[in-house]
Design a protein around this motif. Structure first.
Motif, PDB file in Angstrom:
ATOM      1  N   UNK A  23       0.850  -1.178   0.000  1.00 62.94           N
ATOM      2  CA  UNK A  23       0.000   0.000   0.000  1.00 62.94           C
ATOM      3  C   UNK A  23       0.891   1.235   0.000  1.00 62.94           C
ATOM      4  N   UNK A  24       0.411   2.253  -0.697  1.00 59.43           N
ATOM      5  CA  UNK A  24       1.159   3.500  -0.786  1.00 59.43           C
ATOM      6  C   UNK A  24       0.187   4.663  -0.588  1.00 59.43           C
ATOM      7  N   UNK A  25       0.666   5.715   0.048  1.00 58.50           N
ATOM      8  CA  UNK A  25      -0.152   6.905   0.243  1.00 58.50           C
ATOM      9  C   UNK A  25      -0.353   7.602  -1.095  1.00 58.50           C
ATOM     10  N   UNK A  26      -1.605   7.915  -1.406  1.00 58.17           N
ATOM     11  CA  UNK A  26      -1.929   8.583  -2.661  1.00 58.17           C
ATOM     12  C   UNK A  26      -1.534  10.053  -2.542  1.00 58.17           C
ATOM     13  N   UNK A  27      -0.915  10.548  -3.598  1.00 63.20           N
ATOM     14  CA  UNK A  27      -0.511  11.947  -3.679  1.00 63.20           C
ATOM     15  C   UNK A  27      -1.073  12.535  -4.964  1.00 63.20           C
ATOM     16  N   UNK A  28      -0.685  13.714  -5.306  1.00 57.72           N
ATOM     17  CA  UNK A  28      -1.039  14.312  -6.589  1.00 57.72           C
ATOM     18  C   UNK A  28       0.248  14.802  -7.229  1.00 57.72           C
ATOM     19  N   UNK A  29       0.335  14.655  -8.527  1.00 57.33           N
ATOM     20  CA  UNK A  29       1.476  15.215  -9.235  1.00 57.33           C
ATOM     21  C   UNK A  29       1.297  16.720  -9.324  1.00 57.33           C
ATOM     22  N   UNK A  30       2.394  17.441  -9.142  1.00 57.80           N
ATOM     23  CA  UNK A  30       2.343  18.888  -9.344  1.00 57.80           C
ATOM     24  C   UNK A  30       2.656  19.166 -10.819  1.00 57.80           C
ATOM     25  N   UNK A  31       2.753  20.433 -11.177  1.00 59.40           N
ATOM     26  CA  UNK A  31       3.012  20.795 -12.576  1.00 59.40           C
ATOM     27  C   UNK A  31       4.282  20.131 -13.110  1.00 59.40           C
ATOM     28  N   UNK A  32       5.314  20.157 -12.294  1.00 56.25           N
ATOM     29  CA  UNK A  32       6.587  19.556 -12.692  1.00 56.25           C
ATOM     30  C   UNK A  32       6.447  18.042 -12.892  1.00 56.25           C
ATOM     31  N   UNK A  33       5.699  17.401 -12.010  1.00 54.50           N
ATOM     32  CA  UNK A  33       5.482  15.958 -12.120  1.00 54.50           C
ATOM     33  C   UNK A  33       4.665  15.584 -13.340  1.00 54.50           C
ATOM     34  N   UNK A  34       3.625  16.370 -13.612  1.00 54.39           N
ATOM     35  CA  UNK A  34       2.798  16.120 -14.798  1.00 54.39           C
ATOM     36  C   UNK A  34       3.642  16.286 -16.055  1.00 54.39           C
ATOM     37  N   UNK A  35       4.446  17.325 -16.083  1.00 55.46           N
ATOM     38  CA  UNK A  35       5.312  17.553 -17.239  1.00 55.46           C
ATOM     39  C   UNK A  35       6.305  16.403 -17.420  1.00 55.46           C
ATOM     40  N   UNK A  36       6.874  15.916 -16.325  1.00 53.23           N
ATOM     41  CA  UNK A  36       7.827  14.797 -16.402  1.00 53.23           C
ATOM     42  C   UNK A  36       7.137  13.535 -16.933  1.00 53.23           C
ATOM     43  N   UNK A  37       5.924  13.285 -16.487  1.00 52.97           N
ATOM     44  CA  UNK A  37       5.181  12.106 -16.956  1.00 52.97           C
ATOM     45  C   UNK A  37       4.822  12.266 -18.433  1.00 52.97           C
ATOM     46  N   UNK A  38       4.381  13.450 -18.835  1.00 48.09           N
ATOM     47  CA  UNK A  38       4.079  13.701 -20.252  1.00 48.09           C
ATOM     48  C   UNK A  38       5.328  13.508 -21.104  1.00 48.09           C
ATOM     49  N   UNK A  39       6.476  13.975 -20.620  1.00 51.22           N
ATOM     50  CA  UNK A  39       7.735  13.791 -21.356  1.00 51.22           C
ATOM     51  C   UNK A  39       8.085  12.315 -21.478  1.00 51.22           C
ATOM     52  N   UNK A  40       7.829  11.559 -20.424  1.00 49.18           N
ATOM     53  CA  UNK A  40       8.064  10.115 -20.472  1.00 49.18           C
ATOM     54  C   UNK A  40       7.180   9.465 -21.542  1.00 49.18           C
ATOM     55  N   UNK A  41       5.902   9.811 -21.536  1.00 40.71           N
ATOM     56  CA  UNK A  41       4.972   9.239 -22.520  1.00 40.71           C
ATOM     57  C   UNK A  41       5.426   9.597 -23.938  1.00 40.71           C
ATOM     58  N   UNK A  42       5.784  10.848 -24.148  1.00 39.00           N
ATOM     59  CA  UNK A  42       6.267  11.284 -25.474  1.00 39.00           C
ATOM     60  C   UNK A  42       7.544  10.556 -25.852  1.00 39.00           C
ATOM     61  N   UNK A  43       8.427  10.356 -24.892  1.00 38.75           N
ATOM     62  CA  UNK A  43       9.688   9.665 -25.151  1.00 38.75           C
ATOM     63  C   UNK A  43       9.506   8.215 -25.550  1.00 38.75           C
ATOM     64  N   UNK A  44       8.387   7.626 -25.148  1.00 43.60           N
ATOM     65  CA  UNK A  44       8.127   6.232 -25.512  1.00 43.60           C
ATOM     66  C   UNK A  44       7.953   6.052 -27.012  1.00 43.60           C
TER      67      UNK A  44
END
Length: 187
Positions: A1-22
């Motif tokens: 189990x892990x505590x749920x958090x929210x991505x901030x702007x920087x986190x969302x951008x990093x995830x979007x960059x990861x998806x694009x990089x795929x």
């Protein structure tokens, strides 16, 4: 189990960059550190824990899990929270965009994983839409969500594109009766 958090702007951008990089290298390592790093995510105002290792047979099962998870909070708090829904999509990305036999991922559009502020794209978010359908229509939503978590059917795409259909209980119940066969398969 892990505590749920929210991505901030920087986190969302990093995830979007990861998806694009795929698209260039489908074998990129999933950046799970984004989920807990204080530079890319932040705590929610409420306490929620999620089984990040949960495996779901269908998208419907995923929706039931999310409805159970969120029944203890006012859904209005999280309804349009892009950071929350995007955090969940990254948490379960292995199921939403699994590795193929060659160890590569073939993601769909970023808005399938990153909750978009664009209302035309919002119904395409893998988890937000799944949760909303199960929360609003319970068992009647099963016909649209009976595939693997990584699969989206044409039927859900067509219905999700029309907000009226998605919110009309009678339409969803009728479509469920037409398109879903709950009898056991004896073949």
């Amino acid at each position: 189990m892990v505590e749920v958090r929210r991505l901030n702007e920087r986190g969302i951008e990093a995830f979007e960059n990861y998806i694009s990089g795929l698209s260039n290298d489908g074998g990129l390592t999933l950046p799970l550190g984004i989920l807990t790093d204080d530079r890319t995510s932040e705590p929610l105002d409420i306490e929620l824990t999620v089984n990040h290792l949960a495996e779901f047979a269908t998208r419907y099962d995923m929706g039931v899990y999310l409805v159970d998870l969120l029944k203890q909070v006012r859904s209005q708090q999280l309804l349009g929270d892009s950071g929350f829904w995007t955090w969940l999509a990254l948490c379960w990305f292995d199921q939403l965009c699994p590795l193929d036999s060659k160890g590569k991922r073939k993601p769909k559009k970023p808005y399938n994983y990153v909750l978009s502020p664009n209302w035309n794209h919002r119904p395409r978010h893998a988890l937000y839409t799944t949760w909303m359908l199960v929360a609003n229509h319970r068992e009647s939503a099963r016909f649209m969500l009976s595939k693997k978590p990584s699969a989206r059917g044409e039927l859900i795409e067509q219905l999700a594109a029309r907000q009226y259909f998605m919110s009309c209980r009678g339409v969803i119940e009728a479509a469920h009766r037409i398109y879903f066969d709950s009898s056991p398969d004896f073949s």
